[in-house]
Design a protein around this motif. Structure first.
Motif, PDB file in Angstrom:
ATOM      1  N   GLY A  72       0.782  -1.232   0.000  1.00 21.13           N
ATOM      2  CA  GLY A  72       0.000   0.000   0.000  1.00 21.13           C
ATOM      3  C   GLY A  72       0.807   1.273   0.000  1.00 21.13           C
ATOM      4  N   ASN A  73       2.124   1.183   0.069  1.00 19.16           N
ATOM      5  CA  ASN A  73       2.946   2.398   0.100  1.00 19.16           C
ATOM      6  C   ASN A  73       3.407   2.853  -1.271  1.00 19.16           C
ATOM      7  OD1 ASN A  73       2.819   2.618   2.934  1.00 19.16           O
ATOM      8  ND2 ASN A  73       4.479   1.134   3.171  1.00 19.16           N
ATOM      9  N   LEU A  74       2.932   2.188  -2.309  1.00 20.64           N
ATOM     10  CA  LEU A  74       3.288   2.603  -3.665  1.00 20.64           C
ATOM     11  C   LEU A  74       2.453   3.811  -4.082  1.00 20.64           C
ATOM     12  CD1 LEU A  74       3.273  -0.912  -5.390  1.00 20.64           C
ATOM     13  CD2 LEU A  74       5.290   0.364  -4.638  1.00 20.64           C
ATOM     14  N   SER A  75       3.041   4.651  -4.914  1.00 20.81           N
ATOM     15  CA  SER A  75       2.256   5.718  -5.538  1.00 20.81           C
ATOM     16  C   SER A  75       1.456   5.111  -6.687  1.00 20.81           C
ATOM     17  CB  SER A  75       3.190   6.802  -6.084  1.00 20.81           C
ATOM     18  OG  SER A  75       3.936   6.295  -7.198  1.00 20.81           O
ATOM     19  N   PRO A  76       0.410   5.804  -7.159  1.00 17.27           N
ATOM     20  CA  PRO A  76      -0.319   5.289  -8.325  1.00 17.27           C
ATOM     21  C   PRO A  76       0.592   5.021  -9.518  1.00 17.27           C
ATOM     22  CG  PRO A  76      -1.606   7.007  -7.275  1.00 17.27           C
ATOM     23  CD  PRO A  76      -0.267   6.984  -6.586  1.00 17.27           C
TER      24      PRO A  76
END
Length: 253
Positions: A72-76
């Motif tokens: 969940g820590n990825l950017s779009p």
């Protein structure tokens, strides 16, 4: 380095790609995506009548994407760069020159259902369950499989499945047309009997049947629809709903 996706040609004239990471529920990592692409190269270069895609073990066909990489820590933008190559693999499965048979050795969730949907025929073991659960973690199908689902089942059921994120058993999905056949555990072990309807056909017959099927599907601009879905899924990656759902997953782990 261990290989987690393998390809084998059988004497009966078909090829098999196996997801072989049962200790991780056959969840797709970037390494597996790359190996899956290589296996598709091997299968396309072979003169097979049809292609089987299955998983190792008897618990899970595929649990979707590996959340240790798709966290969940990825950017779009980062999420899209990880998702896009698997969308390309999915489209290759869809367009494979002979029919593809998904042998669902166990349950499938999320991206596992997307892979199965990209195949032409889905055969499940009894007592198995399947869920397009992506909306339950705040996103959409990330490899374009939702766009394909609308072509494989009644669109109203596809919307219900995708929106609700439900898990259905094999019998329910057979009634909806997503599962084509359910087999017992004992019949599952009789591979030659299980696949005899396909093995008895010639390579040319199978090519022509697949060509006819693809002509119907490709009219729908599926490549564009799949790409749009992947972009939309990635756009939700930094949403509070997705971050919270992934945090709960790792806390539970």
């Amino acid at each position: 380095m261990a290989r987690f996706v393998t390809y084998k040609r059988y004497p009966d004239g078909y090829g098999e790609i196996c997801l072989n990471r049962p200790e991780k529920r056959n969840a797709i990592s970037r390494q597996m995506q790359e190996e899956l692409s290589v296996c598709l190269d091997q299968a396309e270069g072979d003169t097979i009548k049809y292609l089987v895609i299955t998983g190792a073990g008897n618990r899970m066909f595929c649990a979707g994407g590996d959340l240790f990489e798709l966290h969940g820590n990825l950017s779009p933008e980062q999420a899209y760069e990880i998702l896009r190559p698997m969308q390309e693999v999915m489209y290759r499965i869809l367009k494979f020159p002979v029919p593809t048979i998904c042998l669902l050795n166990g349950d499938a969730l999320g991206g596992g259902c997307e892979i199965a949907t990209a195949c032409d025929i889905r055969i499940a073991r009894e007592q198995t369950k399947f869920g397009f659960v992506q909306t339950r973690i705040g996103i959409l199908p990330g490899w374009g499989g939702g766009a394909l689902l609308y072509q494989k089942v009644n669109p109203s059921f596809a919307l219900r499945w995708l929106m609700g994120g439900h898990t259905f058993d094999a019998q329910e999905l057979k009634e909806c047309g997503w599962i084509h056949r359910i087999v017992t555990d004992s019949d599952w072990l009789e591979r030659s009997t299980l696949l005899q309807d396909y093995t008895s056909k010639s390579r040319k017959q199978m090519e022509l049947l697949k060509e006819q099927f693809l002509n119907r599907l490709i009219e729908q601009d599926l490549a564009v629809q799949m790409s749009d879905e992947v972009k939309n899924s990635a756009s939700l990656w930094d949403s509070p709903e997705h971050k919270e759902a992934i945090e709960k997953f790792f806390t539970r782990k």
